[in-house]
Scaffold this active site. Sequence first.
Site, PDB file in Angstrom:
ATOM      1  N   LYS A  13       1.207  -1.250   0.033  1.00 57.95           N
ATOM      2  CA  LYS A  13      -0.108   0.083  -0.348  1.00 57.95           C
ATOM      3  C   LYS A  13       0.423   1.231   0.044  1.00 57.95           C
ATOM      4  CE  LYS A  13      -2.306  -1.511   3.746  1.00 57.95           C
ATOM      5  NZ  LYS A  13      -1.290  -2.646   3.735  1.00 57.95           N
ATOM      6  N   ARG A  88      -9.639   0.695   9.104  1.00 55.12           N
ATOM      7  CA  ARG A  88      -9.363  -0.685   9.042  1.00 55.12           C
ATOM      8  C   ARG A  88     -10.649  -1.340   9.767  1.00 55.12           C
ATOM      9  NH1 ARG A  88      -3.697   0.147   8.979  1.00 55.12           N
ATOM     10  NH2 ARG A  88      -2.288  -1.506   9.709  1.00 55.12           N
ATOM     11  N   ARG A 127      11.632  -5.878   4.989  1.00 55.51           N
ATOM     12  CA  ARG A 127      11.535  -4.112   4.368  1.00 55.51           C
ATOM     13  C   ARG A 127      12.414  -2.587   5.162  1.00 55.51           C
ATOM     14  NH1 ARG A 127       5.515  -1.955   5.735  1.00 55.51           N
ATOM     15  NH2 ARG A 127       5.642  -3.156   7.320  1.00 55.51           N
ATOM     16  N   ARG A 155      11.570  -1.097  10.592  1.00 57.22           N
ATOM     17  CA  ARG A 155       9.884  -1.286  11.642  1.00 57.22           C
ATOM     18  C   ARG A 155      10.181  -2.365  13.337  1.00 57.22           C
ATOM     19  NH1 ARG A 155       4.901   0.382   8.004  1.00 57.22           N
ATOM     20  NH2 ARG A 155       3.945  -1.611   9.501  1.00 57.22           N
ATOM     21  N   ARG A 166      -0.263  -8.963  13.060  1.00 56.08           N
ATOM     22  CA  ARG A 166      -1.388  -7.941  12.290  1.00 56.08           C
ATOM     23  C   ARG A 166      -1.543  -8.598  11.392  1.00 56.08           C
ATOM     24  NH1 ARG A 166       4.469  -5.403  10.778  1.00 56.08           N
ATOM     25  NH2 ARG A 166       2.934  -3.931   8.741  1.00 56.08           N
TER      26      ARG A 166
HETATM   27  P1  AP5 Z   1       4.761  -1.663   1.750  1.00 58.56           P
HETATM   28  O1  AP5 Z   1       4.292  -0.576   0.760  1.00 58.56           O
HETATM   29  O2  AP5 Z   1       5.673  -1.038   3.440  1.00 58.56           O
HETATM   30  O3  AP5 Z   1       3.862  -2.188   2.304  1.00 58.56           O
HETATM   31  P2  AP5 Z   1       2.159  -1.454   2.836  1.00 58.56           P
HETATM   32  O4  AP5 Z   1       0.786  -2.594   2.749  1.00 58.56           O
HETATM   33  O5  AP5 Z   1       2.145  -0.857   3.355  1.00 58.56           O
HETATM   34  O6  AP5 Z   1       2.340  -2.148   4.415  1.00 58.56           O
HETATM   35  P3  AP5 Z   1       2.087  -1.987   5.954  1.00 58.56           P
HETATM   36  O7  AP5 Z   1       2.982  -2.800   6.887  1.00 58.56           O
HETATM   37  O8  AP5 Z   1       3.007  -0.206   6.156  1.00 58.56           O
HETATM   38  O9  AP5 Z   1       1.110  -1.337   6.260  1.00 58.56           O
HETATM   39  P4  AP5 Z   1       0.184  -2.203   7.333  1.00 58.56           P
HETATM   40  O10 AP5 Z   1      -0.286  -2.346   7.275  1.00 58.56           O
HETATM   41  O11 AP5 Z   1       0.300  -3.470   8.240  1.00 58.56           O
HETATM   42  O12 AP5 Z   1       1.035  -1.327   8.480  1.00 58.56           O
HETATM   43  P5  AP5 Z   1       0.810   0.425   9.125  1.00 58.56           P
HETATM   44  O13 AP5 Z   1       1.218   1.244   8.933  1.00 58.56           O
HETATM   45  O14 AP5 Z   1      -0.770   1.001   8.062  1.00 58.56           O
HETATM   46  O15 AP5 Z   1       6.110  -2.601   1.315  1.00 58.56           O
HETATM   47  C1  AP5 Z   1       6.042  -3.707   2.465  1.00 58.56           C
HETATM   48  C2  AP5 Z   1       7.263  -4.619   1.593  1.00 58.56           C
HETATM   49  O16 AP5 Z   1       7.447  -5.328   0.638  1.00 58.56           O
HETATM   50  C3  AP5 Z   1       8.728  -3.410   1.496  1.00 58.56           C
HETATM   51  O17 AP5 Z   1       9.566  -3.663   1.769  1.00 58.56           O
HETATM   52  C4  AP5 Z   1       8.792  -3.248  -0.187  1.00 58.56           C
HETATM   53  O18 AP5 Z   1       9.815  -2.705  -0.287  1.00 58.56           O
HETATM   54  C5  AP5 Z   1       7.923  -4.618  -0.388  1.00 58.56           C
HETATM   55  N1  AP5 Z   1       7.046  -4.756  -1.694  1.00 58.56           N
HETATM   56  C6  AP5 Z   1       6.297  -4.089  -2.199  1.00 58.56           C
HETATM   57  N2  AP5 Z   1       5.629  -4.068  -3.138  1.00 58.56           N
HETATM   58  C7  AP5 Z   1       5.867  -5.322  -3.250  1.00 58.56           C
HETATM   59  C8  AP5 Z   1       6.012  -5.810  -4.847  1.00 58.56           C
HETATM   60  N3  AP5 Z   1       5.838  -6.018  -6.074  1.00 58.56           N
HETATM   61  N4  AP5 Z   1       7.153  -7.161  -4.976  1.00 58.56           N
HETATM   62  C9  AP5 Z   1       7.640  -8.121  -3.419  1.00 58.56           C
HETATM   63  N5  AP5 Z   1       8.153  -6.822  -2.789  1.00 58.56           N
HETATM   64  C10 AP5 Z   1       7.296  -6.101  -2.483  1.00 58.56           C
HETATM   65  O19 AP5 Z   1       0.290   0.106  11.043  1.00 58.56           O
HETATM   66  C11 AP5 Z   1       0.960  -0.096  11.830  1.00 58.56           C
HETATM   67  C12 AP5 Z   1       0.219  -0.109  12.679  1.00 58.56           C
HETATM   68  O20 AP5 Z   1      -0.779   0.812  13.414  1.00 58.56           O
HETATM   69  C13 AP5 Z   1      -1.059  -1.318  13.037  1.00 58.56           C
HETATM   70  O21 AP5 Z   1      -0.525  -2.824  13.417  1.00 58.56           O
HETATM   71  C14 AP5 Z   1      -1.435  -1.063  14.117  1.00 58.56           C
HETATM   72  O22 AP5 Z   1      -0.996  -1.269  15.131  1.00 58.56           O
HETATM   73  C15 AP5 Z   1      -1.366   0.787  13.302  1.00 58.56           C
HETATM   74  N6  AP5 Z   1      -2.573   1.445  13.028  1.00 58.56           N
HETATM   75  C16 AP5 Z   1      -2.780   1.837  11.820  1.00 58.56           C
HETATM   76  N7  AP5 Z   1      -3.998   2.541  10.542  1.00 58.56           N
HETATM   77  C17 AP5 Z   1      -4.582   1.776  12.424  1.00 58.56           C
HETATM   78  C18 AP5 Z   1      -5.760   1.845  11.779  1.00 58.56           C
HETATM   79  N8  AP5 Z   1      -6.689   2.572  11.287  1.00 58.56           N
HETATM   80  N9  AP5 Z   1      -6.681   1.085  13.107  1.00 58.56           N
HETATM   81  C19 AP5 Z   1      -5.757   0.983  14.357  1.00 58.56           C
HETATM   82  N10 AP5 Z   1      -4.706   0.630  14.327  1.00 58.56           N
HETATM   83  C20 AP5 Z   1      -3.862   1.785  13.245  1.00 58.56           C
END
Ligand code: AP5
Length: 209
Positions: A13, A88, A127, A155, A166
């Site tokens: 994402k 979410r 990552r 992270r 997660r």
């Molecule tokens: P990346 O692009 O970083 O993936 P992402 O989907 O953004 O992953 P996140 O881990 O950031 O998502 P998340 O939803 O778990 O975390 P968030 O920060 O929202 O890509 C991942 C890796 O893969 C990278 O190394 C990239 O290079 C690689 N990659 C990308 N595309 C690729 C491809 N096509 N092929 C191969 N490799 C590839 O949330 C974190 C925490 O915050 C949550 O756990 C929770 O505690 C809290 N939180 C956030 N939002 C909320 C909410 N709305 N409600 C409650 N808690 C929340």
Amino acid sequence: MRMILIGPPGAGKGTQAARLVDQLRIPHISSGDMLRAAVKEGTALGVEADGYMKAGKLVPDEVVIGMILERIARPDAAGGFMLDGFPRTIPQAEALSAAMTRAGYTLDRVVLIEVPDELIVERGVGRRNDPVTGRIYHLTFDPPPPEVAARLVHRKDDTEEAIQQRLVKYHGETAPIVPLYEAQGVLRRVDGVGTPDEVTARLTAALAS
Ligand code: AP5
């Protein structure tokens, strides 16, 4: 364009949002990035969120909903926005929908980036984030250039244990919002397996469809 990116942790994402927001000229609003910034700054919100995030748990709805509704009400989001990581849960989706109705906005697209669970742990564990540019790398799939390697961060929630937690939260609490958007006719599914360029091409097509 008012849109949401949904997908399991590590689906791509953040990677895809960074590629799309410039051409769409809308702000990228990532709840995870906002919460990590609050943790780094040591605000009351950050102190509350930190423990949940490290453990791979969701931060309580009332905390996240207020943070995002305040953000999308700012002037730079008046012409559109790309939400990443929010909503979410069903209460978050309902709160967003009510706020948009009050503001007279409609949701244009919700894109679900689909990646099988068995690929997710490898993506997260490998990552690395650049705190200076915000660029997301992967040690194998998108290796960083040597000149930035020393400053990259891993992270706290990118351990195998936290990623598994997660994933449990994603399937239990986030996946149930997908049918809501499917029923509204705004949902598009995009295969997140392939090179980042291939996924960007699919996303661009999905947004135009
Ligand atoms: P990346 O692009 O970083 O993936 P992402 O989907 O953004 O992953 P996140 O881990 O950031 O998502 P998340 O939803 O778990 O975390 P968030 O920060 O929202 O890509 C991942 C890796 O893969 C990278 O190394 C990239 O290079 C690689 N990659 C990308 N595309 C690729 C491809 N096509 N092929 C191969 N490799 C590839 O949330 C974190 C925490 O915050 C949550 O756990 C929770 O505690 C809290 N939180 C956030 N939002 C909320 C909410 N709305 N409600 C409650 N808690 C929340």
